[in-house]
Design a protein around this motif. Structure first.
Motif, PDB file in Angstrom:
ATOM      1  N   ALA A 144     -21.236  -2.238  21.295  1.00  0.00           N
ATOM      2  CA  ALA A 144     -21.106  -3.212  20.207  1.00  0.00           C
ATOM      3  C   ALA A 144     -20.297  -4.425  20.658  1.00  0.00           C
ATOM      4  CB  ALA A 144     -20.463  -2.558  18.992  1.00  0.00           C
ATOM      5  N   ILE A 145     -19.231  -4.210  21.410  1.00  0.00           N
ATOM      6  CA  ILE A 145     -18.462  -5.350  21.920  1.00  0.00           C
ATOM      7  C   ILE A 145     -19.298  -6.142  22.920  1.00  0.00           C
ATOM      8  CG2 ILE A 145     -16.514  -5.943  23.421  1.00  0.00           C
ATOM      9  CD1 ILE A 145     -14.820  -4.010  21.844  1.00  0.00           C
ATOM     10  N   TYR A 146     -20.019  -5.447  23.777  1.00  0.00           N
ATOM     11  CA  TYR A 146     -20.915  -6.086  24.737  1.00  0.00           C
ATOM     12  C   TYR A 146     -21.925  -6.970  24.008  1.00  0.00           C
ATOM     13  CZ  TYR A 146     -24.072  -6.022  28.879  1.00  0.00           C
ATOM     14  OH  TYR A 146     -24.862  -6.336  29.960  1.00  0.00           O
ATOM     15  N   GLY A 147     -22.484  -6.458  22.916  1.00  0.00           N
ATOM     16  CA  GLY A 147     -23.455  -7.215  22.140  1.00  0.00           C
ATOM     17  C   GLY A 147     -22.860  -8.435  21.472  1.00  0.00           C
ATOM     18  N   HIS A 148     -21.653  -8.306  20.958  1.00  0.00           N
ATOM     19  CA  HIS A 148     -21.024  -9.435  20.279  1.00  0.00           C
ATOM     20  C   HIS A 148     -20.549 -10.498  21.264  1.00  0.00           C
ATOM     21  CE1 HIS A 148     -21.074  -7.286  16.477  1.00  0.00           C
ATOM     22  NE2 HIS A 148     -20.607  -8.379  15.904  1.00  0.00           N
ATOM     23  N   GLU A 149     -20.064 -10.082  22.411  1.00  0.00           N
ATOM     24  CA  GLU A 149     -19.495 -11.044  23.350  1.00  0.00           C
ATOM     25  C   GLU A 149     -20.553 -11.877  24.068  1.00  0.00           C
ATOM     26  OE1 GLU A 149     -16.359 -11.889  23.717  1.00  0.00           O
ATOM     27  OE2 GLU A 149     -15.830 -10.463  22.131  1.00  0.00           O
ATOM     28  N   THR A 150     -21.595 -11.228  24.587  1.00  0.00           N
ATOM     29  CA  THR A 150     -22.559 -11.956  25.426  1.00  0.00           C
ATOM     30  C   THR A 150     -24.008 -11.607  25.122  1.00  0.00           C
ATOM     31  OG1 THR A 150     -22.341 -10.264  27.165  1.00  0.00           O
ATOM     32  CG2 THR A 150     -20.933 -12.223  27.355  1.00  0.00           C
ATOM     33  N   ASN A 151     -24.269 -11.064  23.925  1.00  0.00           N
ATOM     34  CA  ASN A 151     -25.631 -10.634  23.592  1.00  0.00           C
ATOM     35  C   ASN A 151     -26.182  -9.713  24.678  1.00  0.00           C
ATOM     36  OD1 ASN A 151     -27.982 -10.378  22.128  1.00  0.00           O
ATOM     37  ND2 ASN A 151     -28.806 -12.373  22.729  1.00  0.00           N
ATOM     38  N   TYR A 152     -25.363  -8.704  25.017  1.00  0.00           N
ATOM     39  CA  TYR A 152     -25.729  -7.691  26.008  1.00  0.00           C
ATOM     40  C   TYR A 152     -25.990  -8.318  27.380  1.00  0.00           C
ATOM     41  CZ  TYR A 152     -26.341  -5.389  21.541  1.00  0.00           C
ATOM     42  OH  TYR A 152     -26.145  -4.919  20.256  1.00  0.00           O
ATOM     43  N   GLY A 153     -25.157  -9.298  27.728  1.00  0.00           N
ATOM     44  CA  GLY A 153     -25.232  -9.907  29.052  1.00  0.00           C
ATOM     45  C   GLY A 153     -26.168 -11.088  29.168  1.00  0.00           C
ATOM     46  N   PRO A 203     -17.937  -8.934  29.567  1.00  0.00           N
ATOM     47  CA  PRO A 203     -16.978  -8.714  28.473  1.00  0.00           C
ATOM     48  C   PRO A 203     -16.273  -9.983  28.015  1.00  0.00           C
ATOM     49  CG  PRO A 203     -16.434  -7.406  30.448  1.00  0.00           C
ATOM     50  CD  PRO A 203     -17.388  -8.469  30.857  1.00  0.00           C
ATOM     51  N   GLN A 204     -16.483 -11.114  28.711  1.00  0.00           N
ATOM     52  CA  GLN A 204     -15.802 -12.371  28.415  1.00  0.00           C
ATOM     53  C   GLN A 204     -14.283 -12.220  28.485  1.00  0.00           C
ATOM     54  OE1 GLN A 204     -17.615 -15.809  27.391  1.00  0.00           O
ATOM     55  NE2 GLN A 204     -18.254 -14.584  29.141  1.00  0.00           N
ATOM     56  N   ASP A 213     -16.708  -5.702  39.271  1.00  0.00           N
ATOM     57  CA  ASP A 213     -17.702  -6.769  39.120  1.00  0.00           C
ATOM     58  C   ASP A 213     -18.212  -6.796  37.685  1.00  0.00           C
ATOM     59  OD1 ASP A 213     -19.697  -8.623  39.279  1.00  0.00           O
ATOM     60  OD2 ASP A 213     -20.642  -7.785  41.071  1.00  0.00           O
ATOM     61  N   ILE A 214     -17.478  -7.490  36.810  1.00  0.00           N
ATOM     62  CA  ILE A 214     -17.856  -7.540  35.394  1.00  0.00           C
ATOM     63  C   ILE A 214     -18.981  -8.536  35.131  1.00  0.00           C
ATOM     64  CG2 ILE A 214     -15.568  -6.798  34.628  1.00  0.00           C
ATOM     65  CD1 ILE A 214     -15.016  -9.762  33.873  1.00  0.00           C
ATOM     66  N   MET A 259     -18.666  -2.079  31.353  1.00  0.00           N
ATOM     67  CA  MET A 259     -18.378  -1.101  30.302  1.00  0.00           C
ATOM     68  C   MET A 259     -17.061  -0.368  30.570  1.00  0.00           C
ATOM     69  SD  MET A 259     -20.856  -1.575  28.220  1.00  0.00           S
ATOM     70  CE  MET A 259     -20.845  -3.254  28.844  1.00  0.00           C
ATOM     71  N   THR A 260     -16.808  -0.052  31.828  1.00  0.00           N
ATOM     72  CA  THR A 260     -15.542   0.589  32.186  1.00  0.00           C
ATOM     73  C   THR A 260     -14.367  -0.319  31.844  1.00  0.00           C
ATOM     74  OG1 THR A 260     -16.629   1.775  33.993  1.00  0.00           O
ATOM     75  CG2 THR A 260     -14.238   1.646  34.073  1.00  0.00           C
ATOM     76  N   SER A 261     -14.545  -1.617  32.065  1.00  0.00           N
ATOM     77  CA  SER A 261     -13.472  -2.576  31.791  1.00  0.00           C
ATOM     78  C   SER A 261     -13.253  -2.759  30.294  1.00  0.00           C
ATOM     79  CB  SER A 261     -13.804  -3.915  32.457  1.00  0.00           C
ATOM     80  OG  SER A 261     -13.862  -3.773  33.869  1.00  0.00           O
ATOM     81  N   ILE A 262     -14.336  -2.802  29.511  1.00  0.00           N
ATOM     82  CA  ILE A 262     -14.189  -2.885  28.052  1.00  0.00           C
ATOM     83  C   ILE A 262     -13.435  -1.664  27.533  1.00  0.00           C
ATOM     84  CG2 ILE A 262     -15.456  -2.757  25.871  1.00  0.00           C
ATOM     85  CD1 ILE A 262     -17.595  -4.553  27.175  1.00  0.00           C
TER      86      ILE A 262
END
Length: 358
Positions: free
Chosen positions: A142-151, A207-208, A228-229, A237-240
């Protein structure tokens, strides 16, 4: 992020910075444009400022070789300053809009479906990270999706140039200069050139993360020795998860859940007496902390019929006012707020996570 600049219809305007890759305004007024010093004078002043940054970076351990290589290449970007000045500001006493229109826009079918697809794609990886950290798989997504639209949208600004420009402009020099020195440290440690491209405000990767956050909390998830984010979803994902863990995430405890509040509920009896020292407008909307057993006694009812442990502590928020859907929020909600201090952001992350998992 980490910290964010964005166009959240913010009840979190007190956050120091809301990191933005949102679409910039189409036009900016003359008052919003960057300073119009004569080019030669402006370049000289920028160069003088960068000399002071170089001295600071050297004191903080950045090698002379890196500084000799990078500092002469830094370029002032007027567009970055324009974008920063063009961000809408909400007066502290302005009315807070309803959450529901925001929820419909940010927890929509397209974002849910993309999130579910990414969840299925990364499932074995996500399970491993959740086992190690306690951060649920769906919250990372969910954070990935909000931050960068899943990259899909990570920004294409050269971060050292952007941060140097924002620091030189001066309105938030302390913040942006520290991030400029942090990105110089990243370069000094061997981060490749593609990794210092991001949003106009210096946020990096999937993750921005701001550079200082990257240095503190980015983690290598695939064992190659490099966090390498940008290119590695394993590392991102590990970093988030590591960010949320560092922010106080508690294993096996929900972020919160939707509830109905009885018409006879006495809101004054649960009003918080705390005076927040940061994000005051965000936290002022929360009740005082009480155990789940106490909320039960006051007639609160979960919309899904499921209660967490009676001893879990939670606060109440009614984002659209009395008679509408409310939420009981646990300490893990506070961890999401640490990523971006806006109730709208944190609620939409939690609700998107629920939809991704369902």
């Amino acid at each position: 992020m980490a910290l964010h600049i964005g166009k959240w219809p913010v009840d979190g305007i007190a956050a120091a910075l809301l990191l933005a890759i949102a679409s910039p305004p189409a036009a900016l007024s003359a008052q919003q444009s960057a300073p119009t010093l004569p080019q030669q004078s402006h370049s000289h002043a920028f160069g003088q400022y960068l000399q002071s940054v170089r001295e600071r970076a050297e004191r903080e351990g950045v090698s002379k070789a890196t500084l000799d290589r990078v500092m002469p290449t830094l370029t002032y970007l007027p567009r970055v300053v324009q974008l920063d000045r063009g961000q809408p500001e909400t007066p502290g006493n302005a009315a807070i809009p309803d959450f529901e229109p925001y929820r419909l826009k940010h927890v929509d079918a397209a974002r849910i479906n993309r999130g579910r697809a990414k969840y299925r794609e990364l499932r074995p990886l996500l399970q491993r990270i959740e086992n190690e950290t306690g951060v649920p798989e769906e919250v990372m997504i969910a954070i990935y999706g909000h931050e960068t639209n899943y990259g899909a949208v990570m920004g294409n600004f050269h971060a050292p140039d952007a941060l140097a420009s924002l620091a030189f402009e001066g309105r938030r020099r302390e913040l942006f200069e520290a991030e400029l020195v942090a990105v110089l440290k990243m370069i000094d440690r061997g981060v490749p050139s593609y990794a210092i491209t991001g949003s106009w405000a210096g946020a990096l990767g999937r993750p921005q993360f701001l550079p200082s956050v990257y240095l503190r909390l980015a983690r290598d998830g695939d064992g190659d020795g490099y966090a390498d984010i940008w290119k590695s979803e394993v590392d991102a994902m590990t970093s988030i998860a590591n960010y949320l863990l560092n922010a106080g995430w508690r294993r096996n405890e929900p972020w919160g859940f939707a509830v109905n509040v009885p018409a006879t509920f006495d809101r004054n009896s649960v009003r918080s007496s705390l005076a927040p020292t940061r994000c005051a407008r965000v936290f002022s909307r929360h009740s005082r902390w009480m155990r789940i057993s106490e909320w039960k006694q006051r007639g609160i009812v979960p919309q899904n019929g499921v209660w967490p442990d009676d001893n879990m502590q939670a606060v109440l928020i009614e984002p659209d006012g009395a008679g509408r859907t409310a939420y009981l929020l646990g300490s893990n909600y506070r961890a999401i707020l640490d990523y971006n201090c806006s109730n709208f952001y944190a609620l939409s992350v939690g609700l998107l996570a629920n939809e991704v998992r369902n």
